[in-house]
Design an enzyme around this catalytic site. Structure first.
Site, mmCIF file in Angstrom:
data_model
loop_
_atom_site.group_PDB
_atom_site.id
_atom_site.type_symbol
_atom_site.label_atom_id
_atom_site.label_comp_id
_atom_site.label_asym_id
_atom_site.label_seq_id
_atom_site.Cartn_x
_atom_site.Cartn_y
_atom_site.Cartn_z
ATOM 1 C CG ASP A 1 -5.531 1.786 -6.666
ATOM 2 O OD1 ASP A 1 -6.222 2.809 -6.482
ATOM 3 O OD2 ASP A 1 -5.144 1.050 -5.743
ATOM 4 C CG ASN B 1 -0.646 2.348 -5.123
ATOM 5 O OD1 ASN B 1 -0.276 1.834 -4.065
ATOM 6 N ND2 ASN B 1 -1.825 2.118 -5.662
ATOM 7 N N GLY C 1 -2.185 -7.921 5.275
ATOM 8 C CA GLY C 1 -3.553 -7.478 5.078
ATOM 9 C C GLY C 1 -4.442 -8.667 4.819
#
Length: 477
Positions: free
Chosen positions: A212, A217, A101
């Protein structure tokens, strides 16, 4: 105040002070290669070879509100060679690239000592200082934690000026991939979130806030064990937070708490209750297969989260959701932190009570509270409703007064009628009928009674009983 801009994903990193947004944090350790039908690499948070450009949000197409890939990961063809020569890091053998990324690359690697499969998260060269600061913060956060349900960090190092993390390798799928748009059984959902809550309670006790948490996740090992991953946005409560105290909106819109969406960390600082909210959002997604808030764009989703709008109760979307579990879920999602569970452990304990069939401690909002919040969310409608209520009250009061006056008039009529009967007719008939010399008085009383009856007839000429009494009075006279 400038509005956040988004690059088509659902992960937000935008400064409210107008500065350029920081690039998103790196993804946590992900699963190993598992080629799907189209030949692209499937990661724990990637379903069916989903793709995204580097630097986009780290989520899944399977769940509304999450994008397929993360800021650290971009799926690559399983059989395709790496787009660049893998680094040669002492002590590791790079087996393949898992994803990449805007911040760097994640590799699957073999660690020589001890010999085990690991995930290497390597920061790209020339990274922005704020990225490096967040990378170090993730390392510091993960290094404090040792829990069976949190992805472990084995080593923090640097290779040719590029920092890297050696993380536990989880060869399974993400929770987002498991849900795939399908609501999960209530008891299974409660048990899973209880496990996550206990893991996060330990993190909170060590001063680490994840910030988050979301299905993408949460990694599921091959035996089904859930593991919290990606502490790239984690906050250390006892550390200097100057790079996150500038009014940034950090997190994934559909799962971020209102205090994150407000972007005013000094006025409404994040804390353990922020992760409690996210755990509630995960529970909501497990029960309904959609997040509690989802709009047409990430910005609109953030605005929904920051507003007074309440999430739709899960039972309206899935009628079989148990009421107690819904109450627990909605308590986590309260807009005000003080109204949520005081800790992740308290949430875990209430979920345990639900699974054991015991009464839960969470209580739904009262009718008055819900009504007041509805008025705050819809002031124009509330004002119109108030006008209607006041008008209805005024009409009702007028009708009541008219009815009251009618009742008073009716009572007075009966009193007068009774007086005529008692003091005129009855007296003249029973007391004066056979009394010598009192016949003129008797006649006078009967004539007065007749006048009264005629007045009654003017008021109620349709009363048959009254007409009969008038006839009798005439005959007596």
């Amino acid at each position: 105040m400038s509005e956040p801009s988004f690059d088509g994903d659902q992960t937000v990193s935008q400064r409210r002070d107008g500065a350029a947004p920081a690039e998103p944090p790196p993804e946590a350790a992900r699963q190993g290669p598992r080629p799907p039908e189209d030949g692209s690499l499937e990661m724990g948070s990637h379903a069916g070879g989903a793709r995204a450009s580097p630097g986009t949000g780290d989520s899944v197409t399977a769940i509304p509100g999450e994008e397929p890939t993360g800021p650290f990961l971009e799926p690559v063809r399983a059989a395709a060679p790496s787009r660049e020569r893998p680094p040669s890091i002492p002590g590791y053998e790079i087996l393949g690239e898992l994803g990449r990324g805007g911040m760097g690359v994640v590799y699957q690697a073999l660690q020589f000592s001890p010999r085990r499969s690991v995930a290497l998260k390597l920061m790209r060269a020339g990274a922005h200082p704020e990225m490096l600061a967040r990378f170090r913060e993730e390392a510091n956060a993960a290094a404090r934690l040792s829990h069976a349900n949190i992805v472990q960090i084995y080593e923090v190092g640097e290779h040719e000026g590029r920092p890297y993390l050696c993380l536990e390798f989880v060869a399974g799928v993400s929770l987002a991939h498991k849900i795939q748009g399908t609501p999960q059984p209530a008891r299974e959902a409660a048990a899973l979130v209880e496990t996550l809550a206990r893991a996060m309670h330990q993190a909170h006790e060590r001063g680490v806030i994840h910030r988050d948490l979301k299905p993408a996740n949460v990694l599921l090992a091959t035996d089904g064990t859930p593991k919290v991953a990606d502490f790239g946005l984690a906050r250390l409560l006892d550390a200097d937070q100057t790079h996150t105290e500038t009014g940034e909106v950090l997190g994934t819109p559909s799962y971020m708490a209102p205090e994150q969406a407000w972007g005013k960390s000094k006025l409404r600082p994040v804390g353990p209750y922020t992760d409690v909210y996210a755990l509630g959002a995960i529970l909501y997604t497990l029960l309904t297969a959609r997040p509690p808030f989802l709009a047409d764009s990430p910005l609109e989703t953030v605005q929904l989260v920051a507003s007074d709008e309440e999430p739709v109760p899960p039972s309206r979307l899935q009628p079989k959701v148990p009421r107690d579990l819904e109450t627990i879920c909605l308590k986590c999602l309260r807009k005000k932190p003080a109204e949520r569970y005081v800790s992740a452990e308290a949430l875990a304990e209430d979920l345990r009570r639900f699974q054991d069939g015991r009464p839960v401690l969470a209580r739904p909002l009262g009718k008055l509270t819900r009504a007041w919040r509805w008025c705050r969310r819809h002031p124009a409608r509330a004002l119109l409703l108030l006008v209607l209520v006041v008008s209805l009250a005024a009409v009702s009061l007028s009708l009541w007064e008219a009815r009251h006056q009618l009742e008073v008039a009716e009572q007075r009529y009966h009193e007068r009628h009774e007086a005529v009967n008692k003091y005129f007719t009855v007296v003249s008939e029973n007391l004066l009928l056979n009394e010598p010399g009192l016949q003129p008085l008797r006649r006078e009383l009967l004539e007065m009674a007749l006048q009264s009856y005629q007045g009654f007839l003017e008021e109620r000429g349709d009363d048959a009983t009254l007409r009969a009494e008038v006839g009798r009075a005439y005959r007596r006279v």
